[in-house]
Scaffold this motif. Structure first.
Motif, short mmCIF file in Angstrom:
data_model
loop_
_atom_site.label_atom_id
_atom_site.label_comp_id
_atom_site.label_asym_id
_atom_site.label_seq_id
_atom_site.Cartn_x
_atom_site.Cartn_y
_atom_site.Cartn_z
N GLY A 137 5.11 9.47 7.32
CA GLY A 137 5.24 9.66 8.66
C GLY A 137 7.12 10.60 8.21
O GLY A 137 7.69 10.26 8.75
N LEU A 138 6.72 10.78 6.75
CA LEU A 138 8.19 11.14 6.12
C LEU A 138 8.15 12.56 6.39
O LEU A 138 7.31 13.36 6.12
CB LEU A 138 8.28 10.89 4.57
N ALA A 139 9.87 13.44 6.99
CA ALA A 139 9.78 14.50 6.84
C ALA A 139 10.23 14.79 6.07
O ALA A 139 11.99 14.00 5.49
CB ALA A 139 10.60 13.92 8.33
N GLU A 143 5.93 -3.28 7.95
CA GLU A 143 5.12 -3.58 9.56
C GLU A 143 4.30 -2.00 9.82
O GLU A 143 2.93 -1.35 9.71
CB GLU A 143 5.22 -4.06 11.18
N THR A 144 4.47 -1.34 9.60
CA THR A 144 4.45 0.08 9.71
C THR A 144 3.37 0.81 8.30
O THR A 144 2.19 1.20 8.33
CB THR A 144 5.42 1.72 9.85
N VAL A 145 3.85 -0.14 7.23
CA VAL A 145 3.63 0.76 6.04
C VAL A 145 2.14 -0.39 5.49
O VAL A 145 1.00 -0.02 5.81
CB VAL A 145 4.20 0.37 4.63
N ALA A 146 1.59 -1.53 6.34
CA ALA A 146 0.71 -2.53 6.19
C ALA A 146 -0.63 -2.27 7.46
O ALA A 146 -1.79 -2.05 6.58
CB ALA A 146 1.37 -3.40 6.40
N GLY A 147 0.06 -1.33 8.43
CA GLY A 147 -1.09 -0.87 9.25
C GLY A 147 -1.93 0.62 8.42
O GLY A 147 -2.39 1.21 8.69
N VAL A 148 -0.72 1.17 8.03
CA VAL A 148 -1.15 2.56 7.27
C VAL A 148 -2.30 2.45 5.95
O VAL A 148 -2.95 3.26 6.19
CB VAL A 148 0.12 3.56 6.93
N GLY A 169 -1.67 -7.82 0.09
CA GLY A 169 -1.01 -7.58 1.31
C GLY A 169 0.19 -6.59 0.98
O GLY A 169 0.19 -5.24 -0.10
N VAL A 170 1.43 -6.51 1.57
CA VAL A 170 2.90 -5.53 1.64
C VAL A 170 4.25 -7.13 1.07
O VAL A 170 4.22 -7.71 1.87
CB VAL A 170 2.88 -5.32 2.44
N SER A 187 -4.73 -0.45 -5.49
CA SER A 187 -5.40 0.99 -4.85
C SER A 187 -5.08 1.51 -3.60
O SER A 187 -5.19 2.08 -3.06
CB SER A 187 -6.77 -0.04 -5.23
N ALA A 188 -4.59 0.82 -2.88
CA ALA A 188 -4.23 0.70 -1.35
C ALA A 188 -3.28 1.80 -1.12
O ALA A 188 -3.54 2.87 -0.22
CB ALA A 188 -3.53 -0.58 -1.15
N ALA A 189 -2.53 1.70 -2.24
CA ALA A 189 -1.34 2.74 -1.98
C ALA A 189 -2.52 4.66 -2.45
O ALA A 189 -2.03 5.56 -1.83
CB ALA A 189 -0.47 3.18 -3.07
N GLU A 190 -2.76 4.37 -3.28
CA GLU A 190 -3.50 5.78 -4.18
C GLU A 190 -4.97 6.37 -3.42
O GLU A 190 -4.90 7.14 -2.81
CB GLU A 190 -3.81 5.34 -5.63
N TRP A 191 -5.60 4.80 -2.38
CA TRP A 191 -6.65 5.49 -1.18
C TRP A 191 -6.55 6.62 -0.44
O TRP A 191 -7.34 7.53 -0.44
CB TRP A 191 -6.61 4.19 -1.15
N LEU A 192 -5.17 6.71 -0.11
CA LEU A 192 -4.81 7.38 1.10
C LEU A 192 -4.97 8.86 0.92
O LEU A 192 -5.25 9.95 1.24
CB LEU A 192 -3.20 7.55 1.10
N TRP A 193 -5.20 9.03 -0.46
CA TRP A 193 -5.31 10.64 -1.54
C TRP A 193 -6.66 10.91 -1.01
O TRP A 193 -6.83 12.05 -0.87
CB TRP A 193 -4.96 10.99 -2.92
N LEU A 194 -7.11 10.57 -0.81
CA LEU A 194 -9.07 10.29 -1.08
C LEU A 194 -8.96 10.57 0.33
O LEU A 194 -9.96 12.68 -0.21
CB LEU A 194 -9.70 8.67 -1.27
N PRO A 195 -9.17 10.73 1.38
CA PRO A 195 -9.44 10.76 2.64
C PRO A 195 -8.60 13.07 3.25
O PRO A 195 -9.39 13.95 3.52
CB PRO A 195 -9.43 10.69 4.49
#
Length: 264
Positions: A119-121, A153-158, A165-166, A228-236
């Motif tokens: 959610g970064l603006a 906690e937001t990061v962990a949920g996303v 973990g975080v 891997s978790a941070a980079e996974w968000l690029w996939l979808p």
């Protein structure tokens, strides 16, 4: 059905191979340019399990972030781990394409996907590699005022859940409004003054001494997440972009390819 060459050219227009680091190995790894493609699967790592998933799904192309052969090889025999991966894909008629540091630096690349998910603006690169104001390494932007505890906690949920973990370094009640991040390993930026403007820096693979020295400067907090978790968000994000641009079916692997499996 589009030809493999058509899809490769399209993906390369988004993530130009020439923008990759000199040491990197990106682009088409295997597959015939004239082959037709109906199904494209996306994953972070080209592991054997990922290759098997692509084969079972009858994928015609597997797009990964991390290279299968980063440092070169003299064999692709199935007697080696990487050879088994490539053999599995070849037997299934599935091509392999890598977008690594060229995807890291792109306008809609790895860090941008992570920043958008959090959610970064007012997003902008942490460090520009081109004078266009948008192409560069990492991202920095703002979020509605919150605390370090709440933002972590937001990061962990996303992010996808992993054994890693975080990890958080800083006062849980610290006010967070400006966020810097870098998808993948980002401790190379810890000594850069560009991070002084951020309340927190989110990245992966942070080492003890660089992290400690950063915290001693007193400018910001740290959040360390699984690589891997941070980079996974690029996939979808990229899979949706491809499906919208060309007539193919896409799938994002949810296999956890982080090497750590549990913690005590």
């Amino acid at each position: 059905m589009p030809a493999l060459a058509e899809i490769v050219d399209l993906i390369h227009s988004w993530f130009p191979p020439e923008t990759a680091e000199e040491w990197d190995a990106v682009g088409l790894v295997s597959g015939a340019p004239e082959d037709r493609v109906e199904r494209v699967m996306f994953a972070v790592d080209p592991t054997l399990e990922v290759a098997q998933e692509a084969a079972e799904w009858d994928a015609d192309l597997l797009v990964v972030h991390h290279p299968l052969y980063l440092r070169g090889t003299t064999t692709i025999a199935a007697t080696t781990p990487k050879g088994r991966t490539l053999t599995t894909l070849n037997r299934a008629g599935c091509a392999l394409l890598t977008a690594h540091t060229n995807a890291d630096r792109a306008v809609d690349g790895v860090s941008a996907a992570m920043a958008s998910a959090l959610g970064l603006a007012e997003q902008r690169p942490l460090a520009s590699v081109k004078e266009d104001g948008v192409t560069g390494i990492g991202r920095i932007g703002t979020v509605a005022p919150t605390t370090l505890q709440e933002f972590a906690e937001t990061v962990a949920g996303v992010l996808p859940q992993t054994a890693h973990g975080v990890r958080v370094a800083g006062d849980p009640s610290r006010r967070i409004e400006t966020v810097a991040l870098c998808g993948g390993a980002g401790d190379f930026l810890l000594g850069d003054p560009v991070l002084d403007a951020a309340d927190v820096y989110v990245t992966s693979d942070l080492r003890h001494h660089p992290a400690q020295e950063f915290l001693e400067r007193g400018t910001g907090a740290l959040i360390d997440v699984a690589h891997s978790a941070a980079e996974w968000l690029w996939l979808p994000a990229t899979a949706a972009r491809l499906a919208e641009a060309i007539r193919v079916e896409t799938r994002v692997s949810t296999l956890v390819t982080d090497p750590w499996t549990f913690r005590i």
